[in-house]
Design a protein around this motif. Structure first.
Motif, PDB file in Angstrom:
ATOM      1  N   VAL A 187       0.868  -1.175   0.000  1.00 13.47           N
ATOM      2  CA  VAL A 187       0.000   0.000   0.000  1.00 13.47           C
ATOM      3  C   VAL A 187       0.904   1.223   0.000  1.00 13.47           C
ATOM      4  N   ASN A 188       0.568   2.227  -0.806  1.00 12.40           N
ATOM      5  CA  ASN A 188       1.372   3.442  -0.790  1.00 12.40           C
ATOM      6  C   ASN A 188       1.471   3.965   0.638  1.00 12.40           C
ATOM      7  N   PRO A 189       2.686   4.131   1.166  1.00  8.11           N
ATOM      8  CA  PRO A 189       2.831   4.478   2.590  1.00  8.11           C
ATOM      9  C   PRO A 189       2.222   5.821   2.958  1.00  8.11           C
ATOM     10  N   TRP A 190       2.237   6.783   2.032  1.00  3.09           N
ATOM     11  CA  TRP A 190       1.641   8.085   2.344  1.00  3.09           C
ATOM     12  C   TRP A 190       0.123   7.988   2.396  1.00  3.09           C
ATOM     13  N   PHE A 191      -0.451   7.150   1.533  1.00  2.15           N
ATOM     14  CA  PHE A 191      -1.901   6.947   1.578  1.00  2.15           C
ATOM     15  C   PHE A 191      -2.288   6.207   2.853  1.00  2.15           C
ATOM     16  N   GLU A 192      -1.531   5.173   3.190  1.00  2.00           N
ATOM     17  CA  GLU A 192      -1.841   4.393   4.388  1.00  2.00           C
ATOM     18  C   GLU A 192      -1.777   5.275   5.636  1.00  2.00           C
ATOM     19  N   ARG A 193      -0.755   6.118   5.696  1.00  2.00           N
ATOM     20  CA  ARG A 193      -0.614   7.015   6.848  1.00  2.00           C
ATOM     21  C   ARG A 193      -1.792   7.980   6.930  1.00  2.00           C
ATOM     22  N   LEU A 194      -2.160   8.567   5.791  1.00  2.00           N
ATOM     23  CA  LEU A 194      -3.266   9.522   5.774  1.00  2.00           C
ATOM     24  C   LEU A 194      -4.587   8.840   6.114  1.00  2.00           C
ATOM     25  N   ALA A 195      -4.789   7.629   5.588  1.00  2.00           N
ATOM     26  CA  ALA A 195      -6.025   6.891   5.868  1.00  2.00           C
ATOM     27  C   ALA A 195      -6.165   6.610   7.360  1.00  2.00           C
ATOM     28  N   LYS A 196      -5.067   6.276   8.002  1.00  2.00           N
ATOM     29  CA  LYS A 196      -5.113   6.017   9.444  1.00  2.00           C
ATOM     30  C   LYS A 196      -5.338   7.309  10.224  1.00  2.00           C
ATOM     31  N   ASP A 197      -4.680   8.386   9.788  1.00  2.00           N
ATOM     32  CA  ASP A 197      -4.855   9.671  10.473  1.00  2.00           C
ATOM     33  C   ASP A 197      -6.297  10.162  10.377  1.00  2.00           C
ATOM     34  N   LYS A 198      -6.923   9.932   9.220  1.00  2.00           N
ATOM     35  CA  LYS A 198      -8.291  10.420   9.005  1.00  2.00           C
ATOM     36  C   LYS A 198      -9.350   9.411   9.426  1.00  2.00           C
ATOM     37  N   GLY A 199      -8.907   8.214   9.837  1.00  2.00           N
ATOM     38  CA  GLY A 199      -9.827   7.254  10.416  1.00  2.00           C
ATOM     39  C   GLY A 199     -10.621   6.406   9.447  1.00  2.00           C
ATOM     40  N   PHE A 200     -10.220   6.332   8.164  1.00  2.00           N
ATOM     41  CA  PHE A 200     -10.975   5.479   7.247  1.00  2.00           C
ATOM     42  C   PHE A 200     -10.182   4.251   6.795  1.00  2.00           C
ATOM     43  N   TYR A 201      -9.054   3.993   7.450  1.00  2.00           N
ATOM     44  CA  TYR A 201      -8.243   2.832   7.079  1.00  2.00           C
ATOM     45  C   TYR A 201      -8.887   1.534   7.561  1.00  2.00           C
ATOM     46  N   SER A 202      -8.835   0.522   6.724  1.00  2.00           N
ATOM     47  CA  SER A 202      -9.122  -0.851   7.134  1.00  2.00           C
ATOM     48  C   SER A 202      -8.435  -1.781   6.152  1.00  2.00           C
ATOM     49  N   ALA A 203      -8.105  -2.968   6.606  1.00  2.00           N
ATOM     50  CA  ALA A 203      -7.466  -3.933   5.711  1.00  2.00           C
ATOM     51  C   ALA A 203      -8.394  -4.300   4.563  1.00  2.00           C
ATOM     52  N   GLU A 204      -9.695  -4.361   4.839  1.00  2.00           N
ATOM     53  CA  GLU A 204     -10.647  -4.685   3.778  1.00  2.00           C
ATOM     54  C   GLU A 204     -10.669  -3.604   2.703  1.00  2.00           C
ATOM     55  N   LEU A 205     -10.569  -2.341   3.113  1.00  2.00           N
ATOM     56  CA  LEU A 205     -10.542  -1.254   2.136  1.00  2.00           C
ATOM     57  C   LEU A 205      -9.277  -1.338   1.285  1.00  2.00           C
ATOM     58  N   MET A 206      -8.141  -1.642   1.921  1.00  2.00           N
ATOM     59  CA  MET A 206      -6.896  -1.758   1.160  1.00  2.00           C
ATOM     60  C   MET A 206      -7.008  -2.882   0.124  1.00  2.00           C
ATOM     61  N   LYS A 207      -7.652  -3.971   0.527  1.00  2.00           N
ATOM     62  CA  LYS A 207      -7.848  -5.093  -0.395  1.00  2.00           C
ATOM     63  C   LYS A 207      -8.750  -4.679  -1.555  1.00  2.00           C
ATOM     64  N   LYS A 208      -9.778  -3.914  -1.258  1.00  2.00           N
ATOM     65  CA  LYS A 208     -10.690  -3.432  -2.301  1.00  2.00           C
ATOM     66  C   LYS A 208      -9.950  -2.529  -3.288  1.00  2.00           C
ATOM     67  N   ILE A 209      -9.114  -1.639  -2.762  1.00  2.00           N
ATOM     68  CA  ILE A 209      -8.349  -0.727  -3.624  1.00  2.00           C
ATOM     69  C   ILE A 209      -7.414  -1.513  -4.533  1.00  2.00           C
ATOM     70  N   ALA A 210      -6.819  -2.576  -3.983  1.00  2.00           N
ATOM     71  CA  ALA A 210      -5.829  -3.347  -4.747  1.00  2.00           C
ATOM     72  C   ALA A 210      -6.428  -4.044  -5.959  1.00  2.00           C
ATOM     73  N   ARG A 211      -7.743  -4.149  -6.014  1.00  2.00           N
ATOM     74  CA  ARG A 211      -8.348  -4.821  -7.169  1.00  2.00           C
ATOM     75  C   ARG A 211      -8.138  -4.019  -8.452  1.00  2.00           C
ATOM     76  N   THR A 212      -8.186  -2.690  -8.348  1.00  2.00           N
ATOM     77  CA  THR A 212      -7.969  -1.859  -9.541  1.00  2.00           C
ATOM     78  C   THR A 212      -6.794  -0.902  -9.386  1.00  2.00           C
ATOM     79  N   GLY A 213      -6.355  -0.688  -8.146  1.00  2.00           N
ATOM     80  CA  GLY A 213      -5.262   0.242  -7.895  1.00  2.00           C
ATOM     81  C   GLY A 213      -5.694   1.685  -7.771  1.00  2.00           C
ATOM     82  N   SER A 214      -6.938   1.986  -8.147  1.00  2.00           N
ATOM     83  CA  SER A 214      -7.434   3.362  -8.144  1.00  2.00           C
ATOM     84  C   SER A 214      -8.497   3.546  -7.066  1.00  2.00           C
ATOM     85  N   ILE A 215      -8.591   4.774  -6.541  1.00  2.00           N
ATOM     86  CA  ILE A 215      -9.599   5.070  -5.516  1.00  2.00           C
ATOM     87  C   ILE A 215     -10.651   6.052  -6.018  1.00  2.00           C
TER      88      ILE A 215
END
Length: 710
Positions: A568-596
């Motif tokens: 996962v792009n480390p800057w995106f992961e950091r921001l997602a955690k800071d803003k409270g919308f991070y989850s492993a399931e979301l990261m998996k969903k993003i990885a299907r196409t790579g785009s958000i």
């Protein structure tokens, strides 16, 4: 999966590796297990949570009265995975754990703090490609020792100019070890090593004789053996069907001889590290131009080691615009053999580029308008990826600054640290100039030309992360404006350092024949800047390639030993955690196409900043290339990535836009136009569930990775 993020049981604290006691967060265990499961295609969020809960049960029994350490927890994770029959997952988790320890030790050694973590893949690339080995194949140096080896070899040159190399050694080692600047791969491979050849990019002459052609073949083999890549202009070779007086035979033409170069490259693994790479160029007025344009259009493995580009003049482009005739000229006789419709040639170029990604286009007049040594010769070819137009028998040393590290915080806001950037630029130019003297040349003609012009090419990498850190969308006028300002600054400071070195050490020997002699009293290097595709060195530096946008936000990495890593792009992961919308399931969903971009659960302002290459309108790619080119002595290597549904007309429009904006060349790649590519967008199921990238892909050309420039 959010229900266990803060565990409410008896385990409330853990001991970190540095001895600190911190709050226990079960979600971190769940996320790590989930990534391990996904990497071997057996993962889902529910399974990860079940295993995580079992780990916590064991922790509570074994550490009822004590605080567990991170190592204790990881031991139990492996134990539970094995109990569950997930031996392969346990093995992968264990290997990953060992590698993370190695990386933490490296970060401590390099003094890197408060930055995104070095990836496991970066560590693997270093071990596989760069670290020295003994005769048994065993690694005999650490990454820190690699940087020491290179800094030592390059700084020693200062002694030849009556300077103390110790200060240079410290500066060179510092910027490399902090991953703020890295030279091209051959310098990292070969400095203070047996081969000793440090340049990445070469152009060799190919004249219209068997002696010249096979001399070029031999020299290509010598260069590729040491890790370099080579460009050629084949335009002097007489066309297919032309007369050969010495044998009363018939000429086979330039494309047939390109096959010889391709075959030689097939059997030489560049520097014992990676495959070789070549650029083949043919003028648009050569009688064999259509054969050249279509040379890579079949599914056969033909000229796979070549990038090919058609060199066009302003006259040709104007003939295309006006729908006029275009002359084809036999180079042997310099006579016109045919007149063809310029638009027909142009349409063949754009159609084949749409189909296969080849050919690119080189704008010959624009290149020679900026030729720094026109009295020495005309430039007709470039290195394999197009960022360095060179004279015959010339080579260039490249290096790139990781601009994502050229920032500071002022009143809580991130801004560019111009003082740090200036210092890094000047250290880098000094380094690259020294490389010219530290280099070992196995072809005398190349040594003479290189030392006559002393060209270097300083570029950038991590541009996408810099924009992200500044909160600027890649596809925006603000980003283009910043590129203009920053590259102008880099060019100015690089030139200042070259002037300083020229005064101290003497100008390059061809200085009086150069354009610089009109306005400068001294200049050490005929060129100082170039934007290269940074490939492997971007992986090492932990940043995006060159000036390319991100290629994916989350994806599966095919690492060098055939394993897979979930990234996962480390800057995106950091921001997602800071803003409270991070989850492993979301990261998996993003990885299907790579785009958000279609994910409404992610805030709109975040989606606007984290755009990927295929999210961006292709015109923005060209605009970004053009604005960097304004301030670059050599050229800019950038791939204009297009979606699968782009049209042939789209390709033609982009090629024309590049000419109108004064680019020196252009390469496009339409997704899916080659049967093999280094980035594959996920399809949501089966083996193609996730977006996947090859081990050394960091952005840019999806059809392959430049094995020499970075």
């Amino acid at each position: 999966m959010s229900g266990n993020s803060k565990h409410k049981g008896s385990i409330s604290e853990i001991e970190k590796r540095d001895g600190r006691i911190v709050d226990f967060d079960q979600q971190k265990i769940t996320d790590a297990i989930h990534k391990a499961l996904v990497a071997v295609s057996v993962g889902n969020g529910k399974r990860a949570e079940e295993i995580s809960n079992r780990v916590v049960e064991i922790l509570e029994k074994r550490f009822e009265d004590n605080i567990p350490s991170v190592e204790d927890i990881q031991d139990i994770v492996i134990e539970v995975l094995e109990e569950e029959g997930l031996e392969k997952v346990a093995e992968g988790y264990s290997e990953y754990r060992v590698k993370k320890i190695e990386i933490r030790d490296l970060k401590e050694e390099l003094g890197i703090e408060d930055e995104p973590k070095l990836t496991v893949n970066a560590w693997e690339v270093l071990k596989k490609r760069y670290l020295l080995r003994n005769e048994k194949g065993e690694i005999i140096e650490s990454p820190s020792e690699l940087f020491q080896r290179v800094a030592d070899a390059v700084s020693k040159v200062d002694e030849d100019y009556g300077m103390d190399p110790d200060e240079s050694f410290r500066e060179f080692f510092e910027v490399m070890s902090k991953l703020e600047f890295l030279p091209n791969s051959p310098t990292l491979f070969n400095a203070n090593a047996p081969l000793g050849q440090l340049s990445a990019c070469f152009v060799l002459p190919v004249r219209d004789s068997l002696e010249s052609i096979f001399t070029a073949v031999k020299n290509t083999a010598l260069i590729e053996q040491t890790g370099g890549g080579v460009g050629f202009d084949f335009s002097e070779i007489r066309p297919e069907g032309d007369v050969v007086k010495s044998t009363m035979g018939v000429a086979s033409g330039p494309v047939s001889f390109m096959r010889v170069f391709d075959t030689v490259t097939d059997v030489i693994k560049a520097g014992g590290k990676r495959r070789g790479a070549m650029m083949g160029v043919l003028r648009a007025d050569h009688p064999d131009i259509e054969k050249f344009i279509e040379a890579k259009s079949s599914e056969e493995d033909f000229l796979n080691n070549f990038n090919i580009s058609v060199s066009v003049t302003d006259d040709f482009m104007e003939a295309v615009e006006k729908d006029e005739k275009h002359e084809l000229i036999n180079p042997r006789t310099d006579s016109v053999v045919e007149e063809v419709d310029a638009r027909d040639v142009w349409e063949k170029i754009t159609k084949n580029a749409w189909r296969t990604g080849d050919p690119g286009v080189i704008f010959l007049d624009e290149i020679n308008r900026h030729n720094p040594t026109p009295e020495v010769g005309e430039i007709n070819a470039t290195n394999p990826c197009g960022e360095v137009p060179l004279l015959p028998n010339e080579a260039c040393n490249l290096g790139s600054i990781n601009v994502s590290k050229m920032v500071k915080k002022v009143d809580g806001e991130v801004e560019i640290d111009w003082e740090k950037l200036e210092r890094t630029v000047k250290i880098a130019v000094h380094f690259l100039d020294n490389v010219i003297d530290a280099n070992e040349y196995n072809i005398p003609e190349i040594e003479k030309m290189v030392k006559g012009n002393r060209k270097v090419g300083l570029g950038v990498m991590g541009w996408a992360e810099l924009l992200i850190r500044l909160g600027i969308p890649y596809d925006s006028e603000k980003a283009v404006s910043l590129a203009d300002e920053m590259m102008e600054f880099i060019s100015k400071k690089a030139r200042e350092k070259s002037v300083e070195l020229g005064r101290e050490r003497g100008s390059f020997p061809n200085f009086e024949k150069s354009v610089w002699s009109e306005n400068y009293e001294a200049m050490r290097n005929a060129t100082v800047t170039s934007i290269a595709p940074t490939g492997s060195i971007s992986i090492i530096a932990g940043c995006s390639s060159s000036i390319e946008p991100l290629f994916s936000i989350a994806f599966m990495r095919n690492v060098l030993e055939g394993d897979k890593l979930f990234e996962v792009n480390p800057w995106f992961e950091r921001l997602a955690k800071d803003k409270g919308f991070y989850s492993a399931e979301l990261m998996k969903k993003i990885a299907r196409t790579g785009s958000i971009q279609e994910m409404e659960e992610i805030p709109e302002d975040v989606r606007r900043i984290f755009v990927t290459s295929l999210d961006i309108d292709p015109e923005w790619h060209v605009k970004m290339q053009a604005v960097f080119q304004k301030h670059v002595d050599n050229a800019v290597s950038k791939t204009i990535n297009l979606p699968k549904d782009a049209s042939v007309e789209d390709v033609g429009d982009l090629y024309k836009l590049a000419w109108e904006l004064n680019c020196k060349g252009i390469t496009i790649y339409r997704y899916g136009s080659k049967k093999e590519q280094v980035l594959t967008i996920g399809e949501g199921e089966g083996e193609l569930e996730f977006t996947s990238a090859e081990s050394e892909y960091s952005g840019g050309a999806m059809s392959g990775i430049c094995p020499v420039c970075g």
